[in-house]
Every structure is written in structure tokens, then in C-alpha cells.
Design an enzyme around this catalytic site. Structure first.
Site, PDB file in Angstrom:
ATOM      1  N   THR A  84       0.889  -1.335   0.141  1.00 31.50           N
ATOM      2  CA  THR A  84      -0.061  -0.043   0.034  1.00 31.50           C
ATOM      3  C   THR A  84       0.794   1.334  -0.034  1.00 31.50           C
ATOM      4  OG1 THR A  84      -1.451  -1.327   1.118  1.00 31.50           O
ATOM      5  CG2 THR A  84      -2.027   1.107   1.142  1.00 31.50           C
ATOM      6  N   CYS A  85       0.585   2.128  -0.912  1.00 32.07           N
ATOM      7  CA  CYS A  85       1.467   3.203  -1.008  1.00 32.07           C
ATOM      8  C   CYS A  85       1.430   3.884   0.459  1.00 32.07           C
ATOM      9  CB  CYS A  85       1.081   4.097  -2.076  1.00 32.07           C
ATOM     10  SG  CYS A  85       1.750   5.959  -2.206  1.00 32.07           S
ATOM     11  N   VAL A  86       2.558   4.234   0.872  1.00 32.93           N
ATOM     12  CA  VAL A  86       2.538   5.007   2.295  1.00 32.93           C
ATOM     13  C   VAL A  86       1.958   6.383   2.110  1.00 32.93           C
ATOM     14  CG1 VAL A  86       4.898   5.552   2.123  1.00 32.93           C
ATOM     15  CG2 VAL A  86       3.733   5.166   4.321  1.00 32.93           C
TER      16      VAL A  86
END
Length: 131
Positions: free
Chosen positions: A80-82
Site C-alpha cells: 500500500t502506497c505509504v
């Protein structure tokens, strides 16, 4: 038939639109055909797929749980893109501590990752498919 390696990029939210569910069904189909799904990268509103606070109605498909089962069964990384996650309130325990938040909500089996992980997948996988 040659087996290919895939990474999926999911931009659509867990509910309210079809792209995340389509990505999940595509993932199942390619795995059943003998291909390898290395990772699923959740980006933009797709990060909502990683919230453990999502509670579908009893008669609805639980997509978050389905991603978790798929990842465990086939050893698929759920990234998941931080940056997108933090903007949308999907927070891991480390980020909750770092930003002095009351709690976290990143579902088990999902990990926060930077765009470098997606860039690496684009260089190393046979196919990257975006939903």
C-alpha cells in the site's frame, strides 16, 4: 504455455466502484492459469482496500478479507502506497506512533511501501496491470 510474473496496481477504492473487485477476479484467474502474482500495489483511493476498519454488510463480498486470503494462499505481497495511505487515513502502527495518532488501521497482511517498490515491479515483472 509460458508462465508469466505479474504485479497488479489497484487505484480503485474497496467499495463504491468496480476496479478493485475486477483486479481481485483478474488475480484469481491468472493464478488459476498457472501464472505468478508477485504483488498487488494499492495506490490512490485503492489504499482503502487495506483498512481493517472496513465492515461490509453480511450479504456483501468482503474484499479486504479476500485480498488477505489470496495473499496468504499464494504468497503475494499486498503493498500500500505509504504517502497515499497517510493522506487517506490508512495508517500502520509505526506511522501511528511516528505521527502521534491514537491508533492504526492497516489490515493484517498489508504493508506500507514507497513508489520505489512499484518502480522495481515495473522493471522486474513480465506484466504490470493497472485497475
Amino acid at each position: 504455455m509460458t508462465s508469466l510474473t505479474y504485479t497488479l496496481v489497484v487505484n480503485g477504492s474497496v467499495y463504491g466502484e468496480q476496479s478493485a473487485r475486477s483486479a481481485y477476479l483478474f488475480a484469481l484467474a491468472l493464478l488459476e492459469k498457472g501464472h505468478r502474482l508477485t504483488s498487488v500495489f494499492f495506490y490512490q483511493d485503492g489504499v482503502h482496500n487495506a483498512s481493517r476498519l472496513t465492515v461490509p454488510a453480511n450479504d456483501e463480498f468482503d474484499l479486504v478479507s479476500a485480498w488477505q486470503v489470496l495473499a496468504q494462499k499464494y504468497q503475494v505481497r499486498l503493498e500500500t502506497c505509504v504517502a497515499a495511505s497517510l493522506r487517506r487515513g490508512v495508517v500502520g502502527s509505526q506511522e501511528a506512533t511516528q505521527h502521534q495518532l491514537d491508533g492504526d488501521n492497516l489490515a493484517d497482511g498489508f504493508e506500507l511501501a514507497g513508489l520505489g517498490s512499484l518502480a522495481e515491479a515495473m522493471l522486474t515483472q513480465d506484466r504490470v496491470v493497472q485497475f
